[in-house]
Design a protein around this motif. Structure first.
Motif, PDB file in Angstrom:
ATOM      1  N   PRO A  45      12.332 -22.220 -15.879  1.00 25.13           N
ATOM      2  CA  PRO A  45      11.539 -22.675 -14.661  1.00 25.13           C
ATOM      3  C   PRO A  45      10.113 -21.657 -14.919  1.00 25.13           C
ATOM      4  N   ILE A  46       9.197 -22.420 -14.281  1.00 25.52           N
ATOM      5  CA  ILE A  46       7.907 -21.731 -14.323  1.00 25.52           C
ATOM      6  C   ILE A  46       7.842 -20.511 -13.718  1.00 25.52           C
ATOM      7  N   ASP A  47       8.689 -20.381 -12.527  1.00 24.95           N
ATOM      8  CA  ASP A  47       8.636 -19.100 -11.737  1.00 24.95           C
ATOM      9  C   ASP A  47       9.545 -17.992 -12.195  1.00 24.95           C
ATOM     10  N   ASP A  48      10.337 -18.297 -13.324  1.00 24.32           N
ATOM     11  CA  ASP A  48      11.084 -17.339 -13.986  1.00 24.32           C
ATOM     12  C   ASP A  48      10.405 -16.629 -15.252  1.00 24.32           C
ATOM     13  N   PHE A  49       8.868 -16.915 -15.299  1.00 21.63           N
ATOM     14  CA  PHE A  49       8.188 -16.236 -16.346  1.00 21.63           C
ATOM     15  C   PHE A  49       8.632 -14.842 -16.693  1.00 21.63           C
ATOM     16  N   ARG A  50       8.409 -14.066 -15.525  1.00 25.05           N
ATOM     17  CA  ARG A  50       8.474 -12.446 -15.596  1.00 25.05           C
ATOM     18  C   ARG A  50      10.013 -12.165 -16.052  1.00 25.05           C
ATOM     19  N   ALA A  51      10.975 -13.096 -15.809  1.00 28.76           N
ATOM     20  CA  ALA A  51      12.451 -12.714 -15.983  1.00 28.76           C
ATOM     21  C   ALA A  51      12.807 -12.783 -17.597  1.00 28.76           C
ATOM     22  N   HIS A  52      11.586 -13.600 -18.292  1.00 26.81           N
ATOM     23  CA  HIS A  52      12.109 -13.728 -19.522  1.00 26.81           C
ATOM     24  C   HIS A  52      11.060 -13.167 -20.791  1.00 26.81           C
ATOM     25  N   VAL A  53       9.858 -12.945 -20.283  1.00 27.20           N
ATOM     26  CA  VAL A  53       8.840 -12.483 -21.289  1.00 27.20           C
ATOM     27  C   VAL A  53       8.657 -10.964 -21.054  1.00 27.20           C
ATOM     28  N   PHE A  54       8.764 -10.424 -21.952  1.00 30.05           N
ATOM     29  CA  PHE A  54       8.561  -8.669 -22.110  1.00 30.05           C
ATOM     30  C   PHE A  54       7.434  -8.204 -22.139  1.00 30.05           C
ATOM     31  N   GLY A  55       6.231  -8.876 -22.707  1.00 31.15           N
ATOM     32  CA  GLY A  55       5.227  -8.120 -22.876  1.00 31.15           C
ATOM     33  C   GLY A  55       4.138  -9.101 -23.929  1.00 31.15           C
ATOM     34  N   ALA A  56       2.856  -8.600 -24.010  1.00 33.30           N
ATOM     35  CA  ALA A  56       1.628  -9.148 -24.952  1.00 33.30           C
ATOM     36  C   ALA A  56       1.290  -8.337 -26.134  1.00 33.30           C
ATOM     37  N   VAL A  57       0.902  -9.323 -27.039  1.00 31.05           N
ATOM     38  CA  VAL A  57       0.015  -8.647 -28.385  1.00 31.05           C
ATOM     39  C   VAL A  57      -1.239  -9.361 -28.382  1.00 31.05           C
ATOM     40  N   LEU A  58      -2.103  -8.895 -29.031  1.00 37.88           N
ATOM     41  CA  LEU A  58      -3.283  -9.484 -29.714  1.00 37.88           C
ATOM     42  C   LEU A  58      -3.027 -10.396 -30.846  1.00 37.88           C
ATOM     43  N   VAL A  59      -3.580 -11.533 -30.944  1.00 36.45           N
ATOM     44  CA  VAL A  59      -3.377 -12.569 -32.163  1.00 36.45           C
ATOM     45  C   VAL A  59      -4.384 -12.898 -32.888  1.00 36.45           C
ATOM     46  N   ASN A  60      -4.425 -12.985 -34.308  1.00 43.79           N
ATOM     47  CA  ASN A  60      -5.495 -13.567 -34.850  1.00 43.79           C
ATOM     48  C   ASN A  60      -5.021 -14.643 -35.547  1.00 43.79           C
ATOM     49  N   ASP A  61      -5.135 -15.797 -35.193  1.00 44.59           N
ATOM     50  CA  ASP A  61      -4.557 -17.176 -35.919  1.00 44.59           C
ATOM     51  C   ASP A  61      -5.528 -17.619 -36.850  1.00 44.59           C
ATOM     52  N   TRP A  62      -5.491 -17.020 -38.022  1.00 46.13           N
ATOM     53  CA  TRP A  62      -6.364 -17.313 -39.313  1.00 46.13           C
ATOM     54  C   TRP A  62      -6.295 -18.977 -39.575  1.00 46.13           C
ATOM     55  N   SER A  63      -7.425 -19.541 -39.622  1.00 42.35           N
ATOM     56  CA  SER A  63      -7.542 -21.088 -39.860  1.00 42.35           C
ATOM     57  C   SER A  63      -8.545 -21.349 -40.964  1.00 42.35           C
ATOM     58  N   ALA A  64      -8.120 -22.289 -41.762  1.00 37.92           N
ATOM     59  CA  ALA A  64      -8.772 -22.722 -42.798  1.00 37.92           C
ATOM     60  C   ALA A  64      -9.278 -23.977 -42.352  1.00 37.92           C
ATOM     61  N   ARG A  65     -10.557 -24.047 -41.827  1.00 37.21           N
ATOM     62  CA  ARG A  65     -11.190 -25.304 -41.221  1.00 37.21           C
ATOM     63  C   ARG A  65     -11.243 -26.498 -41.976  1.00 37.21           C
ATOM     64  N   ASP A  66     -11.540 -26.361 -43.372  1.00 33.51           N
ATOM     65  CA  ASP A  66     -11.469 -27.601 -44.431  1.00 33.51           C
ATOM     66  C   ASP A  66     -10.297 -28.317 -44.688  1.00 33.51           C
ATOM     67  N   LEU A  67      -9.136 -27.244 -44.746  1.00 37.33           N
ATOM     68  CA  LEU A  67      -7.709 -27.872 -44.858  1.00 37.33           C
ATOM     69  C   LEU A  67      -7.433 -28.529 -43.565  1.00 37.33           C
ATOM     70  N   GLN A  68      -7.590 -28.028 -42.487  1.00 39.25           N
ATOM     71  CA  GLN A  68      -7.346 -28.462 -40.957  1.00 39.25           C
ATOM     72  C   GLN A  68      -8.010 -29.842 -40.868  1.00 39.25           C
TER      73      GLN A  68
END
Length: 403
Positions: free
Chosen positions: A209-232
Motif C-alpha cells: 500500500p502506498i502509505d506503507d512505503f516507510r515500513a518497507h523501504v530502508f534507504g537510498a543510494v545514488l544511481v548512474n543508469d549508463w545508457s547506449a542511446r544508439d542501441l536504445q
C-alpha cells in the motif's frame, strides 16, 4: 544534532555526521563486513555487535552485506540508529568504539547490499518531455499513459556495480534513419542518467500500500543508469530498453537510511489528471535532494530531485500492485532526474540536445557523448536537521575500451 556534539573531531558542516550515519559494506583482503560511516571513518558493525555495543538482534554477526539488517524492519532500524547515536555522542563510549573505526581511505568499498531485483522508472516530466521530443519529433512528447502511472522497466540486477567500477563500452545493433540496415559494433552514443535509487528492506508477497512505503523501504543510494542511446533508439520499440541499458548500472557505496532524510521531505508536484486510488498517498511528498554531475571533473549539471512528478512511494505501490513480490535488496531507481533548464538535466543527450549543442569541458574540449577514458561522477546532498546537510557521497565510473 551537529557534528560538534560528537566526541569525534568533525566539522559542523560535515555531511557524514551523526545526523546521517549511512551504511555500507567494506572489506580488507578477503574479509568483508557491514559498516556505518561517521565523518571520514567507518565503524565495523559486526565487531560492534559482537562486543555488545549495539543490539541488532544478530543482524550484523557473520554478515558481509546489509541484507539481514535491512530485513529486520523499522523497530530494529530505529534501535540501532539510536544506539549508534549514543555511541558517537557520549564520551564514555570512546575507549570501546575508537579501536573499531577504520579510515574510509584504508578499506575497499563494496556493494552495500546484495541486489535482488532492479527496476528503473521514468518519473521526471522534464526528462520524459525532452526525450519524447528527441525520439519522436513532431509528435506528442509524453505518451498517453505517462501521467496516469509511473512508467518503468525491469532491469538486470546482475550488472549493478559499486561506484569506482569501470564501465566497458557496450556492443549492440545500431541503425540511424539513413541506414538501410542495422550495423553491429560498440556504442558511439554512450550516455549517463543521474538518478536516486531506493532499497527495499522488509519483503512482502503482496502489493505494498502506498502509505506503507516507510515500513518497507530502508534507504537510498545514488544511481548512474549508463545508457547506449544508439542501441536504445533502435531496439526500444515495442518492448522498451534492453541492451541499451543492461550492461552496467552503478550505485554509490553509501546507503542513506530514510530516517536521515526526514528534514529533506518536500511536497511533491501536483498531479493532473488525478491519479487512481492506489497511487493516492495521505502525504504526497518527495525529497529535496540536490544532485551534481561532473564530466572529467567539470561540473555540467545540477539536477533537482524534488521536482520529480512520481514519488518513491508511488513507484513502489505501482511496482507491486499487480501482485509482484518484493524481496530484501530490491533496488528501484527514480529514472533520470532533470529540471526545466539545460544546466539541470541529468543526461548528456538532453544537456547537448542529442549532440547538436556540444558542452565545453574545463580542458577546452567540446563534448557530446562519452569517449573512452571519460569519468563521470554524480554527487548529492539533502537538507538535514538544524541546518546540516546529509551527504550521499558519490557514484563514479570510467568508460573503458570495448571488451
Amino acid at each position: 544534532m551537529s557534528a560538534a556534539e560528537t566526541w569525534l573531531e568533525l566539522a559542523d558542516e560535515d555531511p557524514f555526521g551523526v545526523h546521517n550515519l549511512p551504511y555500507c559494506a567494506f572489506g580488507q583482503d578477503r574479509f568483508r563486513w557491514p559498516g556505518v560511516r561517521i565523518g571520514d571513518r567507518i565503524l565495523n558493525l559486526a565487531a560492534a555487535e559482537g562486543r555488545d555495543l549495539i543490539d541488532a538482534g544478530g543482524a550484523f554477526l557473520g554478515q558481509a552485506t546489509l541484507n539481514r539488517f535491512m530485513s529486520a524492519g523499522p523497530p530494529v532500524w530505529r534501535r540501532v540508529r539510536e544506539g549508534l547515536t549514543e555511541l558517537f555522542t557520549t564520551p564514555r563510549h570512546r575507549e570501546a568504539v575508537e579501536p573499531l573505526l577504520l579510515a574510509v581511505g584504508d578499506v575497499r568499498l563494496d556493494l552495500p547490499f546484495e541486489v535482488a531485483d532492479y527496476v528503473d522508472f521514468y518519473s521526471s516530466q522534464e526528462h520524459a518531455t525532452n526525450l519524447g521530443r528527441l525520439f519522436r519529433p513532431g509528435g506528442e512528447p509524453l505518451l498517453p499513459n505517462w501521467k496516469h502511472l509511473p512508467v518503468g522497466y525491469h532491469g538486470r540486477a546482475g550488472t549493478v556495480v559499486v561506484s569506482g567500477t569501470d564501465v566497458p563500452r557496450p556492443h549492440g545493433q545500431r541503425k540511424s534513419p539513413d541506414d538501410p540496415v542495422p550495423t553491429f559494433g560498440p556504442s558511439a552514443r554512450l550516455d549517463i542518467e543521474a538518478e536516486v535509487g531506493f532499497v527495499v528492506g522488509v519483503p512482502l508477497q503482496a502489493p505494498v500500500p502506498i502509505d506503507d512505503f516507510r515500513a518497507h523501504v530502508f534507504g537510498a543510494v545514488l544511481v548512474n543508469d549508463w545508457s547506449a542511446r544508439d542501441l536504445q533508439a533502435w531496439e526500444y520499440q515495442p518492448l522498451g530498453p534492453f541492451l541499451g541499458k543492461s550492461f552496467r548500472t552503478s550505485i554509490s557505496p553509501w546507503l542513506v537510511p530514510l530516517d536521515a532524510l526526514d528534514a529533506a521531505r518536500a511536497p511533491a508536484p501536483p498531479q493532473d489528471p488525478a491519479v487512481l486510488p492506489y497511487l493516492r498517498a495521505a502525504d504526497h511528498y518527495g525529497y529535496d535532494i540536490e544532485l551534481e554531475v561532473f564530466w572529467n571533473g567539470t561540473l555540467v549539471s545540477r539536477p533537482p530531485f524534488a521536482g520529480l512528478y512520481w514519488t518513491p512511494a508511488q513507484q513502489l505501490a505501482h511496482l507491486t500492485v499487480n501482485g509482484a513480490w518484493t524481496r530484501t535488496g530490491d533496488l528501484y531507481a527514480s529514472g533520470t532526474v532533470s529540471g526545466p533548464t539545460p544546466d539541470q538535466t541529468g543526461s548528456f543527450i538532453e544537456r547537448t540536445w542529442n549532440g547538436t549543442h556540444p558542452l565545453q569541458l574545463a580542458d577546452g574540449t567540446p563534448r557530446t557523448f562519452l569517449l573512452d577514458g571519460d569519468t563521470v561522477t554524480i554527487t548529492a546532498t539533502a537538507p538535514g536537521p538544524s541546518g546540516t546537510r546529509v551527504g550521499f557521497g558519490e557514484v563514479t565510473g570510467t568508460i573503458t575500451k570495448p571488451e
